[in-house]
Design a protein around this motif. Sequence first.
Motif, PDB file in Angstrom:
ATOM      1  N   CYS A  70     -35.661   1.320   5.968  1.00 28.50           N
ATOM      2  CA  CYS A  70     -35.406   2.567   5.237  1.00 28.50           C
ATOM      3  C   CYS A  70     -36.002   2.465   3.829  1.00 28.50           C
ATOM      4  O   CYS A  70     -35.775   1.477   3.124  1.00 28.50           O
ATOM      5  CB  CYS A  70     -33.907   2.821   5.160  1.00 28.50           C
ATOM      6  N   ARG A  71     -36.758   3.488   3.442  1.00 29.73           N
ATOM      7  CA  ARG A  71     -37.353   3.504   2.096  1.00 29.73           C
ATOM      8  C   ARG A  71     -36.307   3.779   1.015  1.00 29.73           C
ATOM      9  O   ARG A  71     -36.534   3.453  -0.149  1.00 29.73           O
ATOM     10  CB  ARG A  71     -38.443   4.568   2.020  1.00 29.73           C
ATOM     11  N   HIS A  72     -35.182   4.359   1.399  1.00 34.19           N
ATOM     12  CA  HIS A  72     -34.155   4.705   0.404  1.00 34.19           C
ATOM     13  C   HIS A  72     -33.200   3.551   0.117  1.00 34.19           C
ATOM     14  O   HIS A  72     -32.943   3.244  -1.035  1.00 34.19           O
ATOM     15  CB  HIS A  72     -33.370   5.940   0.853  1.00 34.19           C
ATOM     16  N   CYS A  73     -32.688   2.930   1.169  1.00 34.85           N
ATOM     17  CA  CYS A  73     -31.667   1.891   0.933  1.00 34.85           C
ATOM     18  C   CYS A  73     -32.125   0.487   1.326  1.00 34.85           C
ATOM     19  O   CYS A  73     -31.427  -0.484   1.071  1.00 34.85           O
ATOM     20  CB  CYS A  73     -30.376   2.241   1.662  1.00 34.85           C
ATOM     21  N   GLY A  74     -33.305   0.365   1.960  1.00 34.51           N
ATOM     22  CA  GLY A  74     -33.833  -0.945   2.318  1.00 34.51           C
ATOM     23  C   GLY A  74     -33.259  -1.539   3.593  1.00 34.51           C
ATOM     24  O   GLY A  74     -33.634  -2.641   3.987  1.00 34.51           O
ATOM     25  N   HIS A  75     -32.383  -0.820   4.250  1.00 32.82           N
ATOM     26  CA  HIS A  75     -31.767  -1.316   5.487  1.00 32.82           C
ATOM     27  C   HIS A  75     -32.815  -1.459   6.591  1.00 32.82           C
ATOM     28  O   HIS A  75     -33.664  -0.597   6.768  1.00 32.82           O
ATOM     29  CB  HIS A  75     -30.658  -0.344   5.918  1.00 32.82           C
ATOM     30  N   GLU A  76     -32.755  -2.568   7.339  1.00 33.91           N
ATOM     31  CA  GLU A  76     -33.639  -2.779   8.488  1.00 33.91           C
ATOM     32  C   GLU A  76     -32.873  -2.490   9.766  1.00 33.91           C
ATOM     33  O   GLU A  76     -31.687  -2.813   9.874  1.00 33.91           O
ATOM     34  CB  GLU A  76     -34.183  -4.208   8.511  1.00 33.91           C
ATOM     35  N   MET A  77     -33.595  -1.891  10.736  1.00 31.32           N
ATOM     36  CA  MET A  77     -32.944  -1.499  11.982  1.00 31.32           C
ATOM     37  C   MET A  77     -33.902  -1.615  13.152  1.00 31.32           C
ATOM     38  O   MET A  77     -35.115  -1.656  12.962  1.00 31.32           O
ATOM     39  CB  MET A  77     -32.445  -0.063  11.884  1.00 31.32           C
ATOM     40  N   SER A  78     -33.363  -1.667  14.349  1.00 32.26           N
ATOM     41  CA  SER A  78     -34.158  -1.636  15.567  1.00 32.26           C
ATOM     42  C   SER A  78     -34.651  -0.215  15.792  1.00 32.26           C
ATOM     43  O   SER A  78     -33.935   0.750  15.501  1.00 32.26           O
ATOM     44  CB  SER A  78     -33.327  -2.045  16.776  1.00 32.26           C
ATOM     45  N   LEU A  79     -35.886  -0.097  16.312  1.00 29.67           N
ATOM     46  CA  LEU A  79     -36.445   1.208  16.665  1.00 29.67           C
ATOM     47  C   LEU A  79     -36.972   1.154  18.085  1.00 29.67           C
ATOM     48  O   LEU A  79     -37.690   0.222  18.444  1.00 29.67           O
ATOM     49  CB  LEU A  79     -37.604   1.582  15.730  1.00 29.67           C
ATOM     50  N   GLU A  80     -36.613   2.128  18.881  1.00 33.79           N
ATOM     51  CA  GLU A  80     -37.146   2.229  20.232  1.00 33.79           C
ATOM     52  C   GLU A  80     -38.253   3.267  20.310  1.00 33.79           C
ATOM     53  O   GLU A  80     -39.001   3.317  21.283  1.00 33.79           O
ATOM     54  CB  GLU A  80     -36.029   2.557  21.219  1.00 33.79           C
ATOM     55  N   ILE A  81     -38.333   4.110  19.288  1.00 28.67           N
ATOM     56  CA  ILE A  81     -39.393   5.113  19.157  1.00 28.67           C
ATOM     57  C   ILE A  81     -39.932   4.991  17.733  1.00 28.67           C
ATOM     58  O   ILE A  81     -39.264   4.435  16.860  1.00 28.67           O
ATOM     59  CB  ILE A  81     -38.869   6.533  19.452  1.00 28.67           C
ATOM     60  N   PRO A  82     -41.154   5.503  17.470  1.00 29.58           N
ATOM     61  CA  PRO A  82     -41.782   5.254  16.158  1.00 29.58           C
ATOM     62  C   PRO A  82     -41.254   6.108  14.999  1.00 29.58           C
ATOM     63  O   PRO A  82     -41.960   6.368  14.042  1.00 29.58           O
ATOM     64  CB  PRO A  82     -43.258   5.527  16.427  1.00 29.58           C
TER      65      PRO A  82
END
Length: 113
Positions: A70-82
């Motif tokens: 996330c560009r706002h909070c820096g949180h990293e997450m899994s993505l199944e779609i782009p």
Amino acid sequence: MHELAITQTIIDTVAQQANGVPVRRVVLEIGQLAAILPDSIQFCFDVCAQDTPLEGAILEIIEIPGRGRCRHCGHEMSLEIPYGICDRCDSLAIDIIAGQDLVIKTMETALCV
């Protein structure tokens, strides 16, 4: 089916690097967000490898999961779609940080005697 052209490029690249030496095994990394179907690459591999140093080689495909930040909070997450929504702050401003690449990771050649 763009996977046929992609597979042919993989075969050509590996054959060039092998410099005429038979190839026994090729390991690819394919990101889950790369818009490439690993099953199609696997299906095309044997056909494209005919009459090349890769004929009869084993193809191993490792799928790399999609990841975003996330560009706002820096949180990293899994993505199944782009694209996605940050599960921490609900922002739509997500940068893809993993899972878009296709990489020829390794190749194993036969020993010359």
